[in-house]
Design an enzyme around this catalytic site. Structure first.
Site, short mmCIF file in Angstrom:
data_model
loop_
_atom_site.label_atom_id
_atom_site.label_comp_id
_atom_site.label_asym_id
_atom_site.label_seq_id
_atom_site.Cartn_x
_atom_site.Cartn_y
_atom_site.Cartn_z
N GLU A 172 90.34 5.56 50.33
CA GLU A 172 90.45 4.94 49.00
C GLU A 172 89.10 4.46 48.47
OE1 GLU A 172 93.56 2.03 49.19
OE2 GLU A 172 95.03 3.49 49.88
N LYS A 186 105.17 1.50 43.18
CA LYS A 186 104.67 2.84 43.50
C LYS A 186 105.74 3.84 43.07
CE LYS A 186 101.85 1.67 47.57
NZ LYS A 186 101.86 1.61 49.05
#
Length: 446
Positions: A218, A356
């Site tokens: 990330e 999400k």
């Protein structure tokens, strides 16, 4: 004029980790609308099913040809001829009729795959926005019943130090994020974050050597840090050195399910070492005390997944202890699932949802989860996954739902910055019709 779906085609593409994922092209008379879905590394056991081929001769079993086939052969024929503005009708058709699989928490998508259903759901949204002649964020706001005269730009939660399942170091907690709440706009918040990120890089290089500044999935750094205090001290130093003390706060994603032992109900903070240090094996109660101490010592405003996804009791204890001052976010605990959110509300287990879209598998259900959380005065943080694509859908979604906070990685790696850059464009296009969440990122901005 009805804008009907005339063609749907799915393909297998690669995500940011080099694993296959699903991309869909959906066509109407207005053009082709594309969407690609992400995938997670530390996945909650209650998430909707991400369908993989498990054929070890292709992509080590991670191929998504089954999901592609389900789209092209099962879903597409049923959707062709439908109006692309009928988002709820299309999502419900895919989830309840074409798939129809259920478990105790609702629609599980185990037949067609959440990755197949979501890709189409997102593409339908884009086509619907075009049919209504509005931007995607304005269209999503309409679908959610949100006002669109003044939109909310989120505070970015930038993941700058990696541990847990995302990194090869000994650090047990998965993410340490910087949160520029003191900035006057999203544009400035991103600048604050980028400057702290580069300052942190220099600090890490100084302390751990040049090879410690390699980045993880990330975009965050993964130096050989041993514990949370060491990571937090680094962040405090970087924030201060960059000149943003008081303006940039800290958030953590512990991802505690990754190091929970369900047999003896303990948490192993040294789980990545073969012969682990037994003094670092903690009970839930000891972990509660650890978090309370960290919050006293550091400017922490948010803690995600502090306990295992079934440890409701300790979630409730921590929320009761520090929930007034600190956001306690459920990710693996809630998996963007309205039924799990309802249970958490009954138990006062947390006070924020991590949203999400691929955990639940359709845009209609993701919006429902968000609205249920906001109705009960929870915070909502929109989130990426560790395996991402260049798709920027969640940038529009966070503005539409007015959640005031997003996490989509460090200000590094194009699949992360794509989302932040889209938010810069949205803020620019809105001009005076945009308000930056800032210090109020936890409050209701509906």
């Amino acid at each position: 004029m009805a804008h009907v779906i005339t063609r749907i085609n799915a393909r297998e593409i690669l995500d940011s980790r080099g694993n296959p994922t699903v991309e869909v092209d959906l066509e109407t008379n207005l053009g082709i609308f594309r969407a690609a879905v992400p995938s997670g590394a530390s996945t909650g056991i209650y998430e909707a099913l991400e369908l993989r081929d498990n054929d070890k001769s292709r992509y080590l079993g991670k191929g998504v040809q089954k999901a592609i086939k389900n789209i092209n052969e099962i879903i597409a024929p049923k959707l062709i001829g439908m109006n692309c503005t009928e988002q709820k009708k299309i999502d419900n058709l895919m989830v309840e009729e074409l798939d129809g699989s259920k478990n105790e928490w609702g629609w599980s998508k185990s037949k067609l795959g959440a990755n197949a259903i979501l890709a189409i759901s997102m593409a339908v949204c884009r086509a619907g926005a075009a049919a209504n002649k509005v931007s995607l964020y304005k269209y999503l706001a309409q679908l959610a019943g949100k006002k669109s005269d003044q939109m909310v730009l989120p505070v970015p939660c930038l993941n700058v130090i990696n541990g847990g399942s995302h990194a090869g170091n000994k650090l047990s907690f998965q993410e340490f994020m910087i949160v520029p709440v003191g900035a006057p706009s999203f544009k400035e918040a991103l600048r604050y974050g980028a400057e702290v990120y580069h300052t942190l890089k220099s600090e890490i290089k100084k302390k751990y050597g040049i090879d410690a500044t390699n980045v993880g999935d990330e975009g965050g750094f993964a130096p050989n840090i041993l514990n949370a205090n060491e990571a937090l001290d680094l962040l405090v130093t970087a924030i201060k050195s960059a000149g943003y003390e008081g303006k940039v706060k800290i958030a953590m994603d512990v991802a505690a399910s990754e190091f929970y032992n369900s047999e003896n109900k303990t948490y192993d903070l040294d789980f990545k070492t073969p012969n682990n240090d037994k003094s670092l094996v903690k009970t839930g109660a000891q972990l509660v005390d650890l978090y309370i101490d960290l919050v006293k010592k550091y400017p922490i405003v948010s803690i995600e997944d502090p306990f295992d996804q079934d440890d409701w009791e300790n979630y409730a204890k921590l929320t009761a202890a520090i929930g007034k001052d600190v956001q306690i976010v459920g990710d693996d605990l809630l998996v963007t699932n309205p039924t799990r959110i309802t249970k958490a509300l009954e138990k006062n287990a947390c006070n924020a949802l991590l949203l999400k879209v691929n955990q639940i598998g359709s845009i209609t259900e993701a919006i429902e989860a968000c609205l249920l959380s906001q109705k009960n005065n929870w915070g909502v943080m929109v989130s990426h996954r560790s395996g991402e694509t260049e798709d920027v859908f969640i940038a529009d979604l966070v503005v539409a739902l007015r959640t005031g906070q997003i996490k989509t990685g460090a200000p590094c790696r194009s699949e992360r910055n794509a989302k932040y850059n889209q938010l810069l464009r949205i803020e620019e296009s809105l001009g005076n019709n945009a308000v930056f969440a800032g210090e109020k990122f936890r409050l209701q901005l509906n």
